[in-house]
Design a protein around this motif. Structure first.
Motif, PDB file in Angstrom:
ATOM      1  N   SER A 199       9.442  13.281   5.306  1.00 34.89           N
ATOM      2  CA  SER A 199       9.133  12.286   4.264  1.00 34.89           C
ATOM      3  C   SER A 199       7.913  11.076   4.593  1.00 34.89           C
ATOM      4  N   HIS A 200       7.828  11.237   6.330  1.00 30.90           N
ATOM      5  CA  HIS A 200       7.331  10.057   6.183  1.00 30.90           C
ATOM      6  C   HIS A 200       5.683  10.120   6.895  1.00 30.90           C
ATOM      7  N   THR A 201       5.772  11.476   7.374  1.00 34.79           N
ATOM      8  CA  THR A 201       4.514  11.722   8.300  1.00 34.79           C
ATOM      9  C   THR A 201       3.554  11.749   7.800  1.00 34.79           C
TER      10      THR A 201
ATOM     11  N   PRO B  91       1.053  -1.204   0.259  1.00 33.45           N
ATOM     12  CA  PRO B  91      -0.055  -0.051  -0.007  1.00 33.45           C
ATOM     13  C   PRO B  91       0.948   1.567   0.033  1.00 33.45           C
ATOM     14  N   TYR B  92       1.834   1.687   0.718  1.00 37.02           N
ATOM     15  CA  TYR B  92       3.087   2.672   1.157  1.00 37.02           C
ATOM     16  C   TYR B  92       3.562   2.940  -0.938  1.00 37.02           C
ATOM     17  N   PHE B  93       4.131   1.542  -1.682  1.00 39.91           N
ATOM     18  CA  PHE B  93       4.817   2.206  -2.519  1.00 39.91           C
ATOM     19  C   PHE B  93       4.452   1.461  -3.611  1.00 39.91           C
ATOM     20  N   ASP B  94       3.175   1.411  -3.558  1.00 40.05           N
ATOM     21  CA  ASP B  94       2.843   0.593  -4.862  1.00 40.05           C
ATOM     22  C   ASP B  94       2.216   1.768  -5.673  1.00 40.05           C
TER      23      ASP B  94
ATOM     24  N   ASN C 201       1.509   6.508   8.575  1.00 44.57           N
ATOM     25  CA  ASN C 201       1.014   5.384  10.000  1.00 44.57           C
ATOM     26  C   ASN C 201       1.765   4.741   9.478  1.00 44.57           C
ATOM     27  N   ILE C 202       3.474   5.021   9.380  1.00 48.55           N
ATOM     28  CA  ILE C 202       4.071   3.438   9.429  1.00 48.55           C
ATOM     29  C   ILE C 202       4.026   3.294  10.868  1.00 48.55           C
ATOM     30  N   ASN C 203       3.591   2.098  11.152  1.00 50.33           N
ATOM     31  CA  ASN C 203       4.302   1.019  12.250  1.00 50.33           C
ATOM     32  C   ASN C 203       5.241   0.301  12.520  1.00 50.33           C
TER      33      ASN C 203
ATOM     34  N   ARG D  51      25.799  13.159  -1.995  1.00 50.95           N
ATOM     35  CA  ARG D  51      25.590  13.916  -0.849  1.00 50.95           C
ATOM     36  C   ARG D  51      23.752  13.855  -1.132  1.00 50.95           C
ATOM     37  N   TYR D  52      23.114  13.379  -0.306  1.00 49.61           N
ATOM     38  CA  TYR D  52      21.991  13.492  -0.304  1.00 49.61           C
ATOM     39  C   TYR D  52      21.446  14.664  -0.309  1.00 49.61           C
ATOM     40  N   PRO D  53      20.597  14.144  -1.529  1.00 47.35           N
ATOM     41  CA  PRO D  53      19.401  15.506  -1.421  1.00 47.35           C
ATOM     42  C   PRO D  53      18.449  15.819  -1.062  1.00 47.35           C
ATOM     43  N   GLY D  54      17.525  14.513  -0.846  1.00 51.92           N
ATOM     44  CA  GLY D  54      16.096  14.013  -0.743  1.00 51.92           C
ATOM     45  C   GLY D  54      15.616  15.119   1.233  1.00 51.92           C
ATOM     46  N   ARG D  55      14.926  15.315   1.547  1.00 53.53           N
ATOM     47  CA  ARG D  55      13.726  15.218   2.304  1.00 53.53           C
ATOM     48  C   ARG D  55      14.338  14.749   4.197  1.00 53.53           C
ATOM     49  N   ASP D  56      13.411  14.858   4.809  1.00 57.48           N
ATOM     50  CA  ASP D  56      14.025  14.958   5.965  1.00 57.48           C
ATOM     51  C   ASP D  56      13.029  13.586   6.117  1.00 57.48           C
TER      52      ASP D  56
ATOM     53  N   GLU E  32      21.100   7.621  -3.105  1.00 58.20           N
ATOM     54  CA  GLU E  32      21.413   8.388  -2.658  1.00 58.20           C
ATOM     55  C   GLU E  32      22.096   8.609  -1.123  1.00 58.20           C
ATOM     56  N   GLN E  33      20.961   8.413  -0.626  1.00 61.33           N
ATOM     57  CA  GLN E  33      21.051   7.846   0.952  1.00 61.33           C
ATOM     58  C   GLN E  33      21.744   7.046   1.689  1.00 61.33           C
ATOM     59  N   MET E  34      22.084   5.867   0.675  1.00 58.40           N
ATOM     60  CA  MET E  34      22.523   5.048   1.081  1.00 58.40           C
ATOM     61  C   MET E  34      24.238   4.733   0.835  1.00 58.40           C
TER      62      MET E  34
ATOM     63  N   GLU F 194       3.085   5.875  -8.362  1.00 58.97           N
ATOM     64  CA  GLU F 194       4.531   6.909  -9.177  1.00 58.97           C
ATOM     65  C   GLU F 194       5.705   6.858  -8.573  1.00 58.97           C
ATOM     66  N   LYS F 195       5.470   7.124  -7.333  1.00 56.67           N
ATOM     67  CA  LYS F 195       6.923   7.446  -7.168  1.00 56.67           C
ATOM     68  C   LYS F 195       8.095   6.464  -6.777  1.00 56.67           C
ATOM     69  N   GLN F 196       7.223   5.415  -6.690  1.00 53.95           N
ATOM     70  CA  GLN F 196       8.902   4.279  -7.016  1.00 53.95           C
ATOM     71  C   GLN F 196      10.318   4.707  -7.417  1.00 53.95           C
ATOM     72  N   THR F 197       9.999   5.619  -8.406  1.00 53.64           N
ATOM     73  CA  THR F 197      11.767   6.022  -9.276  1.00 53.64           C
ATOM     74  C   THR F 197      12.501   6.799  -8.076  1.00 53.64           C
ATOM     75  N   TYR F 198      11.440   8.126  -7.793  1.00 58.83           N
ATOM     76  CA  TYR F 198      11.797   8.611  -7.003  1.00 58.83           C
ATOM     77  C   TYR F 198      12.405   8.346  -5.733  1.00 58.83           C
ATOM     78  N   ILE F 199      11.554   7.498  -5.052  1.00 60.20           N
ATOM     79  CA  ILE F 199      11.985   7.033  -4.578  1.00 60.20           C
ATOM     80  C   ILE F 199      12.961   6.051  -4.119  1.00 60.20           C
TER      81      ILE F 199
HETATM   82  C1  HEM Z   1      15.175   3.560   7.840  1.00 62.93           C
HETATM   83  C2  HEM Z   1      13.822   3.208   6.989  1.00 62.93           C
HETATM   84  C3  HEM Z   1      13.676   3.970   5.813  1.00 62.93           C
HETATM   85  C4  HEM Z   1      14.314   4.779   4.780  1.00 62.93           C
HETATM   86  C5  HEM Z   1      15.640   5.003   5.625  1.00 62.93           C
HETATM   87  C6  HEM Z   1      13.699   5.343   4.295  1.00 62.93           C
HETATM   88  C7  HEM Z   1      13.751   6.743   3.204  1.00 62.93           C
HETATM   89  C8  HEM Z   1      13.000   7.022   2.365  1.00 62.93           C
HETATM   90  C9  HEM Z   1      13.749   8.093   1.315  1.00 62.93           C
HETATM   91  C10 HEM Z   1      15.061   8.658   1.458  1.00 62.93           C
HETATM   92  C11 HEM Z   1      12.829   8.932   0.982  1.00 62.93           C
HETATM   93  C12 HEM Z   1      12.476   9.695  -0.289  1.00 62.93           C
HETATM   94  C13 HEM Z   1      12.716  11.025   1.341  1.00 62.93           C
HETATM   95  C14 HEM Z   1      12.308  12.737  -0.188  1.00 62.93           C
HETATM   96  O1  HEM Z   1      10.943  12.144  -0.782  1.00 62.93           O
HETATM   97  O2  HEM Z   1      13.205  12.670  -0.773  1.00 62.93           O
HETATM   98  C15 HEM Z   1      11.037   7.736   1.225  1.00 62.93           C
HETATM   99  C16 HEM Z   1       9.924   8.229   1.167  1.00 62.93           C
HETATM  100  C17 HEM Z   1       8.230   6.989   1.381  1.00 62.93           C
HETATM  101  N1  HEM Z   1       9.270   6.169   2.284  1.00 62.93           N
HETATM  102 FE1  HEM Z   1      10.930   5.372   3.458  1.00 62.93          FE
HETATM  103  N2  HEM Z   1      12.596   5.498   4.557  1.00 62.93           N
HETATM  104  C18 HEM Z   1      12.371   4.254   5.388  1.00 62.93           C
HETATM  105  C19 HEM Z   1      11.441   3.583   6.103  1.00 62.93           C
HETATM  106  C20 HEM Z   1       9.727   3.641   5.358  1.00 62.93           C
HETATM  107  C21 HEM Z   1       8.830   2.385   5.534  1.00 62.93           C
HETATM  108  C22 HEM Z   1       9.093   1.435   6.942  1.00 62.93           C
HETATM  109  C23 HEM Z   1       7.728   2.891   4.546  1.00 62.93           C
HETATM  110  C24 HEM Z   1       6.572   2.131   4.805  1.00 62.93           C
HETATM  111  C25 HEM Z   1       6.407   0.838   5.336  1.00 62.93           C
HETATM  112  C26 HEM Z   1       7.948   3.571   4.363  1.00 62.93           C
HETATM  113  C27 HEM Z   1       7.539   4.527   3.314  1.00 62.93           C
HETATM  114  C28 HEM Z   1       7.874   5.937   2.182  1.00 62.93           C
HETATM  115  C29 HEM Z   1       7.230   6.691   1.609  1.00 62.93           C
HETATM  116  C30 HEM Z   1       5.320   6.025   1.197  1.00 62.93           C
HETATM  117  C31 HEM Z   1       7.886   7.729   0.381  1.00 62.93           C
HETATM  118  C32 HEM Z   1       7.079   8.349  -0.096  1.00 62.93           C
HETATM  119  C33 HEM Z   1       6.524   9.692   0.662  1.00 62.93           C
HETATM  120  C34 HEM Z   1       6.399  10.069  -0.793  1.00 62.93           C
HETATM  121  O3  HEM Z   1       6.776  11.491  -0.923  1.00 62.93           O
HETATM  122  O4  HEM Z   1       4.822  10.653  -0.087  1.00 62.93           O
HETATM  123  N3  HEM Z   1       9.441   4.522   4.196  1.00 62.93           N
HETATM  124  N4  HEM Z   1      12.339   7.431   2.431  1.00 62.93           N
END
Ligand code: HEM
Lengths: 326, 153
Positions: free
Chosen positions: B104-106, B68-71, B109-111, B95-100, B84-86, B73-78
């Motif tokens: 980026s996760h607010t 539900p979180y990743f299916d 509702n990640i548990n 140098r990681y250019p993304g959000r903190d 970059e982050q790794m 159009e954002k896959q390529t960006y993420i």
């Molecule tokens: C240590 C664990 C994690 C790392 C290092 C990580 C890293 C990232 C990074 C680098 C981004 C892109 C930030 C940006 O927008 O510039 C991102 C976005 C995102 N992550 Fe994670 N993440 C982690 C855990 C998770 C988990 C557990 C979930 C959900 C199961 C998740 C779901 C998402 C989603 C849905 C986005 C896109 C948000 C948006 O822009 O709408 N991430 N994450």
């Protein structure tokens, strides 16, 4: 209570068997109720709590996370030179916060009984096994053992184990001289996974009166008070699902057989000196539903009666345990 | 002004030492970078990371717990952000250019269950690309504490 527990043990055995079957048939269908990382719930230690083989850890048993319930059943078999231990039980973890467990132990002393009967011409032991039931509870109070990899702070839990020995006539007799047939162990455990070293360490401080885990009752002629005992474990993760490690568990030395003074002029004919235990183990979790532990275990002296040929000394041997979870 | 003088002084100290990367760390990285690039090499460098993230994303979409979180159009960006982050965490010169991690996760509702599911899917991808277990854990040790910024329940 005392009368209902043995029949509870009998029912427990059936429940454990059924649950093993159920768990092994559901191995392929991974449920979404087991979302803790592999092996991070520990295995069932000998008294039923989640931990290593000998010592309880601060982790909550089962693979349930903070909004899940996880449970598992276990069967453990240990065979030292002259004794055998069978143990089985159930451990349930609630919301990664509270753990409840029940275990049934059956300690086989048939070998000693035969030697004593032959040597003295009287069956003074009168039973082949010593049995006890252990009910445990544990609460995680702080910390996150696995994920807080950037701090030294361990996960800390407090727990208790209520133990009821079912052979109180014998353990309180002049041969053993235990003061009580039930007791409560209290412990504080701290567990830390040093993730970048792939190393898990645990230390537990237990306050107990138990003799040989409670199998020989509680308190004795030497001591009848709570004593602090330290328990240490270290496990090195070889891969996601295989860990090797070692454990050390202090045990109190409470017993002094009253028979030595009463019948043998103070000579140590019945030697109940208790020593610390340690083990070396390998734990393998092929899936989240199954974990297998194999260990070399050394329990030290248990009961030696040299004049009748029960010249036993250190008891060491194999420890094998299987755990099936949901 | 004081800052400039200070960083000039600092960089002259650093330049005299045999250092490779002098770029300032990304403020949004989520953890400190490693001291050496040893683990970065064990991951097969940046190409290795790109390949691992491709498989990681496939796992995330196939896993009912994370789908539900990743299916979307954002896959390529993420994936690009994760590389970059790794890479920066592994001291690979990025140098990681993304959000903190917090912003980026607010709202997602990640548990803990979802967090651990993602870790498992990442482990599978690293296994597939033969990253040694010890090297995997070194990176996971950098990522695991981020649960405090990412989880909301
Ligand atoms: C240590 C664990 C994690 C790392 C290092 C990580 C890293 C990232 C990074 C680098 C981004 C892109 C930030 C940006 O927008 O510039 C991102 C976005 C995102 N992550 Fe994670 N993440 C982690 C855990 C998770 C988990 C557990 C979930 C959900 C199961 C998740 C779901 C998402 C989603 C849905 C986005 C896109 C948000 C948006 O822009 O709408 N991430 N994450």
């Amino acid at each position: 209570m005392a009368h209902s527990l043995p029949s509870l043990g009998f029912k427990l055995k059936h429940a454990v068997l059924l649950a093993c079957l159920a768990a092994s048939s559901s191995v392929i269908a991974d449920t979404s109720l087991s979302n803790k990382l592999l092996l991070t719930g520990g295995v069932s230690q000998v008294e039923g709590a989640a931990g290593g083989g000998l010592t309880p850890w601060a982790v909550i048993g089962g693979y349930g996370t903070n909004d899940e319930i996880g449970a598992n059943v276990h069967y453990t078999y240990a065979k030292t030179g002259d004794y055998k231990l069978d143990s089985y039980g159930v451990t349930v973890g609630f919301y990664d916060r509270v753990e409840l467990s029940i275990a049934e132990q059956k300690f086989d002393i048939g070998n000693l009984r035969n030697k004593v009967t032959a040597g003295l011409g009287a069956d003074v032991i009168g039973r082949d096994t010593l049995d006890q039931t252990i009910i445990g509870a544990k609460v995680r109070v702080l910390g996150e053992a696995v994920l807080d990899a950037d701090s030294w702070l361990p996960q800390v839990a407090v727990g208790l184990q209520y133990k009821r020995n079912h052979d109180d006539r014998f353990i309180k007799s002049a041969v053993i001289g235990a003061k009580s047939s039930d007791g409560v162990d209290l412990y504080v455990a701290a567990t830390k996974l040093f993730l970048s070293q792939s190393l898990l360490v645990n230390s537990t401080l237990r306050f107990t009166k138990a003799n040989q885990f409670g199998l020989l009752g509680f308190g004795g002629d030497r001591h009848d008070n709570y004593q602090p005992q330290l328990e240490l474990s270290a496990a090195y993760l070889l891969s996601k699902n295989i860990a090797i490690g070692a454990e050390y568990r202090m045990k109190p030395n409470n017993l002094r057989s009253p028979a030595n003074a009463a019948l043998f002029g103070g000579q140590k004919v019945v030697d109940l000196d208790e020593e610390d235990a340690f083990d070396l183990f390998v734990a393998y979790a092929p899936t989240k539903h199954v974990s297998l532990t194999l260990a070399y275990v050394n329990l030290g002296n248990i009961a030696t009666v040299a004049p009748v040929g029960a010249n036993y000394g250190t008891q060491d041997g194999v420890y094998a345990s299987a755990q099936f979870g949901f | 002004m004081y800052k400039l003088v200070f960083s000039l002084a600092l960089s002259s100290v650093l330049l005299s030492a045999p250092m490779t990367v002098l770029a300032e760390a990304s403020p949004n990285l989520g953890n400190t970078a490693m001291e050496t690039d040893e683990v970065f090499q064990a991951f097969g460098g940046k190409t290795g990371l790109v390949n691992i993230m491709d498989d990681f994303m496939i796992n995330l979409v196939n896993d009912p717990r994370t789908k539900p979180y990743f299916d979307n159009e954002k896959q390529t960006y993420i994936k690009a952000m994760l590389v970059e982050q790794m890479c920066e965490l592994l001291n690979g010169g990025c140098r990681y250019p993304g959000r903190d991690m917090k912003s980026s996760h607010t709202g997602l509702n990640i548990n803990r269950a979802a967090f651990n599911a993602l870790v498992e899917d990442f482990q599978l991808a690293m296994d597939k690309h033969q990253v040694p277990f010890r090297a995997q854990n070194k990176l996971l040790a950098k990522l695991a504490p981020m649960y405090r910024m990412i989880e909301e329940k």
